[in-house]
Design a protein around this motif. Structure first.
Motif, PDB file in Angstrom:
ATOM      1  N   ALA A 152       0.823  -1.209   0.000  1.00  0.00           N
ATOM      2  CA  ALA A 152       0.000   0.000   0.000  1.00  0.00           C
ATOM      3  C   ALA A 152       0.865   1.271   0.000  1.00  0.00           C
ATOM      4  CB  ALA A 152      -0.927  -0.009   1.217  1.00  0.00           C
ATOM      5  N   ASP A 153       1.921   1.274   0.830  1.00  0.00           N
ATOM      6  CA  ASP A 153       2.775   2.467   0.934  1.00  0.00           C
ATOM      7  C   ASP A 153       3.464   2.809  -0.378  1.00  0.00           C
ATOM      8  OD1 ASP A 153       2.104   2.815   3.515  1.00  0.00           O
ATOM      9  OD2 ASP A 153       4.104   2.477   4.358  1.00  0.00           O
ATOM     10  N   LEU A 154       3.956   1.792  -1.056  1.00  0.00           N
ATOM     11  CA  LEU A 154       4.710   2.029  -2.296  1.00  0.00           C
ATOM     12  C   LEU A 154       3.848   1.920  -3.545  1.00  0.00           C
ATOM     13  CD1 LEU A 154       8.030   0.097  -1.515  1.00  0.00           C
ATOM     14  CD2 LEU A 154       7.462   2.499  -1.111  1.00  0.00           C
ATOM     15  N   LYS A 155       2.535   1.672  -3.322  1.00  0.00           N
ATOM     16  CA  LYS A 155       1.595   1.557  -4.444  1.00  0.00           C
ATOM     17  C   LYS A 155       2.076   0.527  -5.470  1.00  0.00           C
ATOM     18  CE  LYS A 155      -0.083   6.322  -3.976  1.00  0.00           C
ATOM     19  NZ  LYS A 155       0.638   6.582  -2.719  1.00  0.00           N
ATOM     20  N   LEU A 156       2.418  -0.648  -4.959  1.00  0.00           N
ATOM     21  CA  LEU A 156       2.902  -1.707  -5.836  1.00  0.00           C
ATOM     22  C   LEU A 156       1.757  -2.268  -6.671  1.00  0.00           C
ATOM     23  CD1 LEU A 156       5.154  -3.687  -3.308  1.00  0.00           C
ATOM     24  CD2 LEU A 156       5.818  -1.835  -4.838  1.00  0.00           C
ATOM     25  N   PHE A 157       2.064  -2.637  -7.896  1.00  0.00           N
ATOM     26  CA  PHE A 157       1.043  -3.222  -8.759  1.00  0.00           C
ATOM     27  C   PHE A 157       1.696  -4.269  -9.668  1.00  0.00           C
ATOM     28  CE2 PHE A 157       2.875   0.232 -11.139  1.00  0.00           C
ATOM     29  CZ  PHE A 157       2.982  -0.262 -12.429  1.00  0.00           C
ATOM     30  N   GLY A 158       0.835  -5.121 -10.272  1.00  0.00           N
ATOM     31  CA  GLY A 158       1.334  -6.119 -11.217  1.00  0.00           C
ATOM     32  C   GLY A 158       2.355  -7.050 -10.594  1.00  0.00           C
ATOM     33  N   GLN A 159       3.502  -7.194 -11.280  1.00  0.00           N
ATOM     34  CA  GLN A 159       4.534  -8.134 -10.881  1.00  0.00           C
ATOM     35  C   GLN A 159       5.621  -7.484 -10.025  1.00  0.00           C
ATOM     36  OE1 GLN A 159       3.988 -11.215 -11.200  1.00  0.00           O
ATOM     37  NE2 GLN A 159       4.256 -12.021 -13.267  1.00  0.00           N
ATOM     38  N   GLU A 160       5.409  -6.286  -9.519  1.00  0.00           N
ATOM     39  CA  GLU A 160       6.490  -5.581  -8.820  1.00  0.00           C
ATOM     40  C   GLU A 160       6.969  -6.338  -7.583  1.00  0.00           C
ATOM     41  OE1 GLU A 160       6.061  -0.896 -10.024  1.00  0.00           O
ATOM     42  OE2 GLU A 160       4.927  -1.607  -8.283  1.00  0.00           O
ATOM     43  N   ARG A 161       6.059  -6.965  -6.863  1.00  0.00           N
ATOM     44  CA  ARG A 161       6.488  -7.735  -5.690  1.00  0.00           C
ATOM     45  C   ARG A 161       7.403  -8.878  -6.112  1.00  0.00           C
ATOM     46  NH1 ARG A 161       5.408 -12.458  -3.244  1.00  0.00           N
ATOM     47  NH2 ARG A 161       5.503 -12.563  -0.974  1.00  0.00           N
ATOM     48  N   ASN A 162       7.022  -9.619  -7.172  1.00  0.00           N
ATOM     49  CA  ASN A 162       7.872 -10.697  -7.662  1.00  0.00           C
ATOM     50  C   ASN A 162       9.201 -10.171  -8.183  1.00  0.00           C
ATOM     51  OD1 ASN A 162       6.406 -13.002  -7.089  1.00  0.00           O
ATOM     52  ND2 ASN A 162       5.329 -13.046  -9.035  1.00  0.00           N
ATOM     53  N   LEU A 163       9.199  -8.971  -8.772  1.00  0.00           N
ATOM     54  CA  LEU A 163      10.436  -8.411  -9.323  1.00  0.00           C
ATOM     55  C   LEU A 163      11.450  -8.081  -8.232  1.00  0.00           C
ATOM     56  CD1 LEU A 163       9.051  -6.143 -12.201  1.00  0.00           C
ATOM     57  CD2 LEU A 163      10.457  -8.194 -12.440  1.00  0.00           C
ATOM     58  N   PHE A 164      10.987  -7.793  -7.015  1.00  0.00           N
ATOM     59  CA  PHE A 164      11.943  -7.604  -5.909  1.00  0.00           C
ATOM     60  C   PHE A 164      12.798  -8.864  -5.754  1.00  0.00           C
ATOM     61  CE2 PHE A 164       8.871  -4.519  -3.574  1.00  0.00           C
ATOM     62  CZ  PHE A 164       9.239  -3.513  -4.439  1.00  0.00           C
ATOM     63  N   ASN A 165      12.132 -10.028  -5.793  1.00  0.00           N
ATOM     64  CA  ASN A 165      12.864 -11.290  -5.677  1.00  0.00           C
ATOM     65  C   ASN A 165      13.685 -11.571  -6.929  1.00  0.00           C
ATOM     66  OD1 ASN A 165      11.906 -11.883  -3.099  1.00  0.00           O
ATOM     67  ND2 ASN A 165      10.087 -12.908  -3.885  1.00  0.00           N
ATOM     68  N   THR A 166      13.149 -11.218  -8.091  1.00  0.00           N
ATOM     69  CA  THR A 166      13.867 -11.460  -9.339  1.00  0.00           C
ATOM     70  C   THR A 166      15.192 -10.702  -9.369  1.00  0.00           C
ATOM     71  OG1 THR A 166      11.838 -11.880 -10.594  1.00  0.00           O
ATOM     72  CG2 THR A 166      13.775 -11.197 -11.857  1.00  0.00           C
ATOM     73  N   LEU A 167      15.164  -9.423  -8.966  1.00  0.00           N
ATOM     74  CA  LEU A 167      16.398  -8.624  -8.966  1.00  0.00           C
ATOM     75  C   LEU A 167      17.389  -9.143  -7.930  1.00  0.00           C
ATOM     76  CD1 LEU A 167      17.096  -6.133 -10.756  1.00  0.00           C
ATOM     77  CD2 LEU A 167      14.687  -6.773 -10.800  1.00  0.00           C
TER      78      LEU A 167
END
Length: 428
Positions: A3-18
């Motif tokens: 909610a704080d960072l207004k994450l959407f789509g695959q952004e949560r998964n991209l944290f792990n990907t990076l």
């Protein structure tokens, strides 16, 4: 955080990907580094860096800032796991090693449990304190915990038996460590060069060893447990953080029980596939999906009841104890495969927008667990071929020891081989 960072789509998964991309970028280079720089210098230095980077995440204003930090965190964190496994394999004998590797695995599960309790406590007591959300305090506390432990590493990590200068080891204990490894035929560390690495990667051993090492890693689906719990309307944030710790607790128990039995029996491969069998059972239940809450809870928890990785690491250490550099490259290369797969596979099989019920993820996990069992069995036969090809025979402890080619040729019967090796070990 979402909610704080207004994450959407695959952004949560991209944290792990990076993070995974950073980790795989550093895995093999770090093995060159610890071959030339003392692990007691390099590993704590890397931990200091990733501890600071972890704290910086607390100041993130958007997802893009976290992408870069996660990549760097993964790069420096990649120094730890392979290096510690090589260190453990350089100090402990067969009847001790699996339990020590398992202790290392148990510490990871216990840390995950502690992290969940810490997150629940921070959310309940510090959310909004100092104008910071609880998830930001979490990263700050992670750094506060990490930094002093990193400093301790400069004094506690013993390096290798032949190079140790640890103040907490007496001179006779250092000598004892060297003699113990010599008595079981475990080779000391040699200088790692590009030619030696090239030779390792031109042979099939590293590939046939890395596959069983990595199979369970990208077959796992337990990382999506929290997303399923979050989708249930009757659970609080604290419950979502606390319930998965049951899986961590189960992993702690399994990480002790299976290696202890393996050490006692001297057998590795049967216990290395237990986790895959459990993973297949859970994957089948999650593929059905429309089941009672208790059944789905069981399906998410049961993969934690296996302890494949510490047993396979122990198996690799014992099987290739004539070549320390090969062992380190297998573990580093295995991590590269694991994190390469983790960089893109979850985006395909477990897309965030499909959570918590995925179309194909659990079915593919069943396939990967099945392939892992096959890979373990193939690895078992490859080890026998490797021992014959490199003139390795088993000593009285059941471990491979190098004999001269002429000596091997003169041994016509298995009993004569055992007598020869027993005398060789006794002389060493």
């Amino acid at each position: 955080m979402k909610a704080d960072l207004k994450l959407f789509g695959q952004e949560r998964n991209l944290f792990n990907t990076l993070f995974n991309m950073g980790y795989l970028s550093g895995s093999i280079p770090n093995q060159f580094v610890i071959n030339r720089i003392r692990p007691s210098y390099w590993i704590p230095l890397c931990e200091l860096i990733w501890g600071v980077l972890t704290m910086v995440i607390a100041s993130a204003k958007n997802a893009r800032m976290i992408y870069g930090i996660r990549f760097l965190t993964g790069f420096f964190e990649s120094s730890a796991f392979p290096s510690f496994q090589v260190l453990l394999g350089s100090w402990y004998c067969p009847e001790e090693l699996a339990k020590r590797v398992a202790l290392f695995e148990m510490s990871s599960s216990m840390a995950s449990m502690f992290s969940s309790y810490l997150m629940a406590g921070l959310y309940a007591t510090m959310n909004g304190t100092g104008g910071l959300a609880a998830w930001r305090w979490m990263f700050i506390f992670d750094g506060v915990i990490t930094l002093p432990i990193a400093v301790l590493g400069f004094f506690c990590i013993p390096d290798f038996p032949t190079t140790t200068r640890a103040l907490w080891l007496k001179p006779w204990e250092r000598e004892y460590g060297i003699r113990r490894m010599a008595a079981i035929g475990r080779a000391p560390q040699q200088r790692l060069t590009l030619d030696r690495v090239r030779a390792i990667f031109l042979r099939p051993t590293i590939y046939l060893s890395a596959i069983p090492y990595t199979g369970n890693y990208f077959a796992s689906y337990t990382g999506y447990f929290n997303l399923w719990l979050s989708s249930l309307p009757n659970l609080s944030v604290e419950q979502v953080n606390l319930i998965p710790t049951a899986g961590n607790g189960l992993a702690v128990i399994a990480a002790y029980v299976w290696p202890a039995i393996s050490d006692r029996t001297g057998s590795r491969w049967p216990f290395a596939i237990v986790g895959s069998v459990f993973g297949i059972i859970g994957g089948i239940l999650l593929s059905i999906w429309h089941l009672p809450f208790g059944v789905l809870l069981f399906a998410n928890l049961i993969p934690s009841a296996g302890a494949s990785q510490p047993l396979i690491i122990t198996w690799i250490t014992e099987s290739f104890q004539d070549n320390t550099e090969l062992r380190s490259m297998i573990i580093a290369f295995g991590n590269v495969i694991s994190y390469t797969m983790s960089a893109w596979l979850p985006l395909l099989l477990y897309p965030t927008q499909d959570a918590p019920h995925y179309k194909y993820g659990y079915q593919f996990s069943i396939l990967f667990y099945g392939l892992h069992i096959i890979a373990v069995l193939l690895f078992r036969y490859h080890i026998r071929w490797y021992h014959r090809k490199n003139n390795l025979v088993l000593n009285e402890l059941g471990l491979p020891v190098v004999l001269a080619a002429a000596d091997v040729e003169s041994l016509d019967e298995e009993t004569e081989k055992k007598e020869k090796v027993s005398a060789h070990v006794h002389e060493v």
